[in-house]
Design a protein around this motif. Structure first.
Motif, PDB file in Angstrom:
ATOM      1  N   ASP A 121       0.809  -1.226   0.000  1.00 24.31           N
ATOM      2  CA  ASP A 121       0.000   0.000   0.000  1.00 24.31           C
ATOM      3  C   ASP A 121       0.842   1.277   0.000  1.00 24.31           C
ATOM      4  O   ASP A 121       0.291   2.377   0.026  1.00 24.31           O
ATOM      5  CB  ASP A 121      -0.914   0.035   1.243  1.00 24.31           C
ATOM      6  N   ARG A 168       1.662   2.938  10.713  1.00 22.15           N
ATOM      7  CA  ARG A 168       0.950   1.751  11.195  1.00 22.15           C
ATOM      8  C   ARG A 168       0.800   1.919  12.699  1.00 22.15           C
ATOM      9  O   ARG A 168       1.777   2.127  13.398  1.00 22.15           O
ATOM     10  CB  ARG A 168       1.765   0.502  10.821  1.00 22.15           C
ATOM     11  N   LYS A 184      -8.819 -11.475   2.702  1.00 22.94           N
ATOM     12  CA  LYS A 184      -7.687 -10.700   3.221  1.00 22.94           C
ATOM     13  C   LYS A 184      -7.718 -10.517   4.744  1.00 22.94           C
ATOM     14  O   LYS A 184      -6.683 -10.354   5.368  1.00 22.94           O
ATOM     15  CB  LYS A 184      -7.539  -9.356   2.491  1.00 22.94           C
ATOM     16  N   LYS A 196      -5.318   6.959  12.047  1.00 20.80           N
ATOM     17  CA  LYS A 196      -5.075   7.106  10.609  1.00 20.80           C
ATOM     18  C   LYS A 196      -6.134   8.039  10.022  1.00 20.80           C
ATOM     19  O   LYS A 196      -7.271   8.050  10.464  1.00 20.80           O
ATOM     20  CB  LYS A 196      -5.036   5.761   9.888  1.00 20.80           C
TER      21      LYS A 196
END
Ligand code: FPP
Ligand code: MG
Length: 325
Positions: A91, A96, A173, A226
């Motif tokens: 990505d 993170r 996923k 985020k």
């Protein structure tokens, strides 16, 4: 007490012991790799996946567990960590959990190798101990996660993803790894195959709710570590948007697709797309789907013994959909 602490309470000792084992499971004699492992341990998440392993093992046995359960928890956390390190490369993501990603700090080539290292550590931990049943379960998850990421990339290019494809992607996923956690929990205490399969489906159902929640976060303004609108920027089609596209006029659809294709880095335009999705009830629709999976998962526990581990699992399912982060 915080919800996560409450969920951990019945497996508090196991989680503490797991933490010491987990750092050991990442050991290497390569100094650079060891420094990166320290960084990874330092920015650890909530460790929900090991919690699923322990709680499932203990629920199905009414409090029993096995040394294998610890290894199962380490295997899933190693593979989970590997997948996140690789995902941030895929990505091109710099953050993170509120920290810099491995690729942001050490560049892509190191991040790819770090992910490979963690994956191999997970495989070896099971092979060295003859846990082939656990390895089989986690390997299926790794295959499906890779497939899920690739389908997502392929579909993002075309922007014509249907709801069925969306569910196929998130099942592969994300849901598959949570399915592996609950299945490994059951398998680690030698539950019969029917229970292991049943626990796979249970975890998968939680995982679907989990990813829809994650996708909903992209539309909310709260501080969650985020920023919002990232999925649109990355041309990831998620459920709220898919629903909105299925219920709007041809002209509106053209405008949205054009916005995502050609203006996905334009903040004002992304904001307008977010508002459009809200106006079309995309968020309400996705929420309703998520609540369906939540209820389904809770019902799947009906046939298991009532104990504090089952209670903690129910709290955890509710937390998955109610969490603010
Ligand atoms: C996060 O999705 C990505 C995943 C959950 C799966 C990543 C899997 C791989 C890269 C393949 C498996 C590889 C190994 C080594 C096991 P996201 O980008 O939507 O979510 P995010 O916001 O957390 O980045
Ligand atoms: Mg990502």
């Amino acid at each position: 007490m915080k919800t996560v602490e409450r969920i951990k309470q019945p497996i508090h000792a196991e989680m503490e012991y797991f933490e010491s084992k987990f750092r050991h499971a990442m050991h290497t004699n390569v100094p650079l790799l060891n420094r990166i492992m320290d960084y990874i341990v330092h920015r650890k998440g909530k460790q929900m996946r090991p919690m699923f392993v322990f709680l499932t093992a203990k629920m199905v046995t009414n409090g029993g567990f096995h040394e294998r359960t610890y290894r199962g928890a380490s295997i899933v956390e190693l593979i989970h960590t590997a997948s996140l390190v690789h995902d941030d490369v895929v990505d091109d993501s710099n953050m993170r959990r509120g920290f810099f990603s491995i690729n942001a700090l050490w560049k892509n080539k190191i991040a790819v190798l770090v992910g490979d290292f963690l994956l191999s550590k997970g495989v070896l931990l099971s092979v060295d101990n003859g846990d082939f049943d656990l390895l089989k379960i986690i390997s299926r998850a790794v295959r499906e996660m890779s497939e899920g990421e690739l389908i997502q990339i392929e579909k993002a290019r075309r922007l014509d993803i249907t709801e069925d494809v969306y569910f196929d992607i998130i099942r592969k996923k994300t849901a598959t790894l949570i399915a592996a956690c609950t299945a490994i929990g059951a398998a680690s205490v030698s539950a019969n195959q029917e229970t292991v399969d049943d626990m796979w489906r249970f975890g998968e159902t939680i995982g679907l709710a989990f990813q829809i929640k994650d996708d909903l976060f992209d539309y909310t303004d709260d501080q969650i570590g985020k920023p919002t609108g990232i999925d649109i920027k990355e041309q990831k089609m998620t459920l709220p948007l898919i629903y909105a596209l299925n219920t709007c006029s041809k002209e509106e659809k053209k405008w949205v697709i054009n916005s995502i294709k050609n203006y996905n880095k334009n903040k004002k335009r992304v904001k307008e797309v977010i508002q459009f999705v809200k106006d079309k009830n995309g968020l309400a629709y996705a929420e309703q789907k998520m609540l369906g999976f939540q209820n389904q998962a809770i019902q799947m526990l009906d046939k298991y013994p009532q104990n504090k581990y089952k209670e903690a699992l129910v709290t955890m399912i509710n937390y998955v959909v109610e969490r603010k982060i």
